[in-house]
Every structure is written in structure tokens, then in C-alpha cells.
Design a protein around this motif. Structure first.
Motif, PDB file in Angstrom:
ATOM      1  N   ARG A  38      -3.741  12.441   5.314  1.00  8.78           N
ATOM      2  CA  ARG A  38      -3.446  11.446   4.289  1.00  8.78           C
ATOM      3  C   ARG A  38      -2.052  11.675   3.728  1.00  8.78           C
ATOM      4  NH1 ARG A  38      -7.660  13.288  -0.554  1.00  8.78           N
ATOM      5  NH2 ARG A  38      -6.573  15.206  -1.171  1.00  8.78           N
ATOM      6  N   THR A  90      -6.189   8.938  -3.761  1.00  7.37           N
ATOM      7  CA  THR A  90      -5.481   7.713  -3.372  1.00  7.37           C
ATOM      8  C   THR A  90      -4.350   8.032  -2.412  1.00  7.37           C
ATOM      9  OG1 THR A  90      -6.007   6.562  -5.430  1.00  7.37           O
ATOM     10  CG2 THR A  90      -4.071   5.804  -4.213  1.00  7.37           C
ATOM     11  N   VAL A  92      -2.678   6.729   1.880  1.00 13.60           N
ATOM     12  CA  VAL A  92      -2.924   6.119   3.184  1.00 13.60           C
ATOM     13  C   VAL A  92      -3.537   7.206   4.065  1.00 13.60           C
ATOM     14  CG1 VAL A  92      -1.917   5.008   5.201  1.00 13.60           C
ATOM     15  CG2 VAL A  92      -1.001   4.518   2.914  1.00 13.60           C
ATOM     16  N   GLN A 113      -5.454   2.158   3.827  1.00 13.87           N
ATOM     17  CA  GLN A 113      -5.229   2.487   2.414  1.00 13.87           C
ATOM     18  C   GLN A 113      -6.553   2.767   1.714  1.00 13.87           C
ATOM     19  OE1 GLN A 113      -2.187   2.641   0.542  1.00 13.87           O
ATOM     20  NE2 GLN A 113      -3.567   3.497  -1.003  1.00 13.87           N
ATOM     21  N   THR A 115      -7.669   3.490  -2.219  1.00 18.01           N
ATOM     22  CA  THR A 115      -7.221   3.491  -3.610  1.00 18.01           C
ATOM     23  C   THR A 115      -8.409   3.770  -4.514  1.00 18.01           C
ATOM     24  OG1 THR A 115      -5.488   1.879  -3.116  1.00 18.01           O
ATOM     25  CG2 THR A 115      -6.071   2.203  -5.428  1.00 18.01           C
TER      26      THR A 115
END
Length: 118
Positions: A38, A90, A92, A113, A115
Motif C-alpha cells: 500500500r 487509507t 492505494v 483505493q 479510504t
């Protein structure tokens, strides 16, 4: 050439759950290592979890006890079950893979993504 396609990202409230999936295609041999990285804004990409075809796993300390990685070897698909999500999760999320564990990661997905709102 191995292609990795992720799915399952989205928006969730803190404390919620999401499940990411990543399917590999185009491989000529068994993909030994699959996993997830990530990258949050302004931060370096980091390993979240990795799993081998034999089922060995390793996790980042920040996700231990909350995230679970699994895979379906027959489908060359890896999953990341994310529970008790926090705003700091949070980012990608990128799927990654390699034919050999020692070379991991070699192939990358396009990213999805995630979030987490507070």
C-alpha cells in the motif's frame, strides 16, 4: 507476462471491513508469492502482507491481528480481508506477485483505493 487485476476497494467508516481480491492471468508457471502493498499520499510504498503457494504468510506489524491474507492456488487469486479499519489504513493498495519468493515483488496490479473515514 503476468497481469494482476484488483477489486474490492472503496470507502468505509473506521471500524469497518473490506475485502480485496486480486486475480492473476497470463502466467506460464505457478506463481509462488502473492501479496499486497500500500501507498498513502506522501509516503513510501510498504508491504502489507504476503503469502506463498504453501500458505506461509507474513504481515506488517501495523496490520497484524486485523488483516488476513489468503489465496486460491487453483485460481491464482489472492485475498486481503481487512477488519477494524483505521483512518491510517487509507491508501492505494497494490497487488504484487512473483514466481519465486526471493524475487518478490516482480509484477504489479494497477492499484485500488481504500479510504477509511473517521
Amino acid at each position: 507476462q503476468v497481469q494482476l487485476v484488483e477489486s474490492g476497494g472503496g470507502l468505509v467508516q473506521a471500524g469497518g471491513s473490506l475485502r480485496l481480491s486480486c486475480a492473476a492471468s497470463g502466467s506460464r508457471f505457478s506463481i509462488n508469492a502473492m501479496g499486497w502493498y500500500r501507498q498513502a499520499p506522501g509516503k513510501q510504498r510498504e508491504l502489507v502482507a504476503r503469502i506463498t503457494s504453501g500458505g506461509s504468510t507474513n504481515y506488517a506489524d501495523s496490520v497484524k491481528g486485523r488483516f488476513t491474507i489468503s489465496r486460491d492456488n487453483a485460481k491464482d487469486t489472492v485475498y486481503l480481508q481487512m477488519n477494524s479499519l483505521k483512518p491510517e489504513d487509507t491508501a492505494v493498495y497494490y497487488c504484487a506477485a512473483a514466481y519465486q519468493v526471493i524475487l518478490f515483488p516482480v509484477y504489479w496490479g494497477q492499484g485500488t483505493q481504500v479510504t477509511v473515514s473517521s
